[in-house]
Design a protein around this motif. Sequence first.
Motif, PDB file in Angstrom:
ATOM      1  N   GLY A   1       0.262  -1.583  -0.276  1.00 55.21           N
ATOM      2  CA  GLY A   1      -0.059  -0.112  -0.212  1.00 55.21           C
ATOM      3  C   GLY A   1       1.127   1.144   0.391  1.00 55.21           C
ATOM      4  O   GLY A   1      -0.096   2.126   0.134  1.00 55.21           O
ATOM      5  N   LYS A   2       2.789   0.880   0.251  1.00 55.99           N
ATOM      6  CA  LYS A   2       2.903   2.235   0.230  1.00 55.99           C
ATOM      7  C   LYS A   2       3.667   2.536  -0.632  1.00 55.99           C
ATOM      8  O   LYS A   2       4.142   3.394  -0.999  1.00 55.99           O
ATOM      9  CB  LYS A   2       4.196   3.056   1.238  1.00 55.99           C
ATOM     10  CG  LYS A   2       3.714   1.891   2.603  1.00 55.99           C
ATOM     11  CD  LYS A   2       4.306   2.771   3.363  1.00 55.99           C
ATOM     12  CE  LYS A   2       4.059   2.184   5.179  1.00 55.99           C
ATOM     13  NZ  LYS A   2       4.678   0.460   6.189  1.00 55.99           N
ATOM     14  N   ALA A   3       3.545   1.618  -1.687  1.00 53.38           N
ATOM     15  CA  ALA A   3       4.910   1.879  -3.070  1.00 53.38           C
ATOM     16  C   ALA A   3       3.659   2.700  -4.183  1.00 53.38           C
ATOM     17  O   ALA A   3       2.552   2.659  -4.158  1.00 53.38           O
ATOM     18  CB  ALA A   3       4.816   0.575  -3.933  1.00 53.38           C
ATOM     19  N   ALA A   4       4.670   3.644  -4.958  1.00 54.79           N
ATOM     20  CA  ALA A   4       3.438   4.612  -5.900  1.00 54.79           C
ATOM     21  C   ALA A   4       3.468   3.907  -7.119  1.00 54.79           C
ATOM     22  O   ALA A   4       3.941   2.979  -7.544  1.00 54.79           O
ATOM     23  CB  ALA A   4       5.227   5.921  -6.557  1.00 54.79           C
ATOM     24  N   LYS A   5       1.962   3.855  -7.617  1.00 58.51           N
ATOM     25  CA  LYS A   5       1.341   4.053  -8.231  1.00 58.51           C
ATOM     26  C   LYS A   5       1.844   4.749  -9.751  1.00 58.51           C
ATOM     27  O   LYS A   5       1.421   4.207 -10.586  1.00 58.51           O
ATOM     28  CB  LYS A   5      -0.213   3.799  -8.233  1.00 58.51           C
ATOM     29  CG  LYS A   5      -0.479   2.984  -7.538  1.00 58.51           C
ATOM     30  CD  LYS A   5      -0.055   1.310  -7.676  1.00 58.51           C
ATOM     31  CE  LYS A   5      -1.006   0.542  -6.514  1.00 58.51           C
ATOM     32  NZ  LYS A   5      -1.709   0.065  -6.039  1.00 58.51           N
TER      33      LYS A   5
END
Length: 186
Positions: free
Chosen positions: A180-184
């Motif tokens: 949930g913290k990785a950049a999309k």
Amino acid sequence: MHLAIVIGTNRAGSLSARLAASAAQAYEKLEVSVDLMDLEQVLSPDFLAPTAYKQPSPAVTAAVDRFLAADGVVFVVPEYNGSYPGALKLFIDMLPYPAGFDNRPCAFIGLAAGRFASLRAVEHFQQVAGYRNALQFPRRVLISDSYQQFDANGLKDPELAQRLAEQASGFVDFVKVVGGKAAKTR
Ligand SMILES: Cc1cc2nc3c(=O)[nH]c(=O)nc-3n(C[C@H](O)[C@H](O)[C@H](O)COP(=O)(O)O)c2cc1C
């Protein structure tokens, strides 16, 4: 949840592609959406353009965007010359920094013709992923004697298929907890 499975070679007829298909089936049983990224199709000559790093072509950008869209990434890593393929390095060198790996959950499957089961290749690749702050799922699946492992239905050995299934269910739980913290986006 949406995962990418990266087939870490562009070799035509690779067994990594067959192994990745088995892994994708394991994730689909868990009702996870999977984008099977086959470097045989993804890696166009655009990836070798000297300008690709700063001015990626639409084909490179589209491939990078597929990777960034994933909540987690499973890498299928064949052993080539005692390490992971150059094709895989070329692909990850086009990922933006830090968005590519930072905080992105990653799992690893290794495949080799020889008896060392791609352990070197996977560990070389894990060094790079770790350097770029990926969140690495500890349970790997490493498969040796690749040319003995497949028939028309996929993996012959039910124990290996079971290990893939266990990795898949563990990785889905891992992504739920740490993801949930990785950049999309880049
Ligand atoms: C360029 C190249 C180098 C390879 N080097 C090794 C190696 O160092 N050790 C090994 O066990 N197998 C090696 N192999 C065999 C692969 O591990 C084998 O083909 C395996 O099935 C995974 O690769 P694949 O997905 O291309 O089939 C090599 C294959 C290629 C094409």
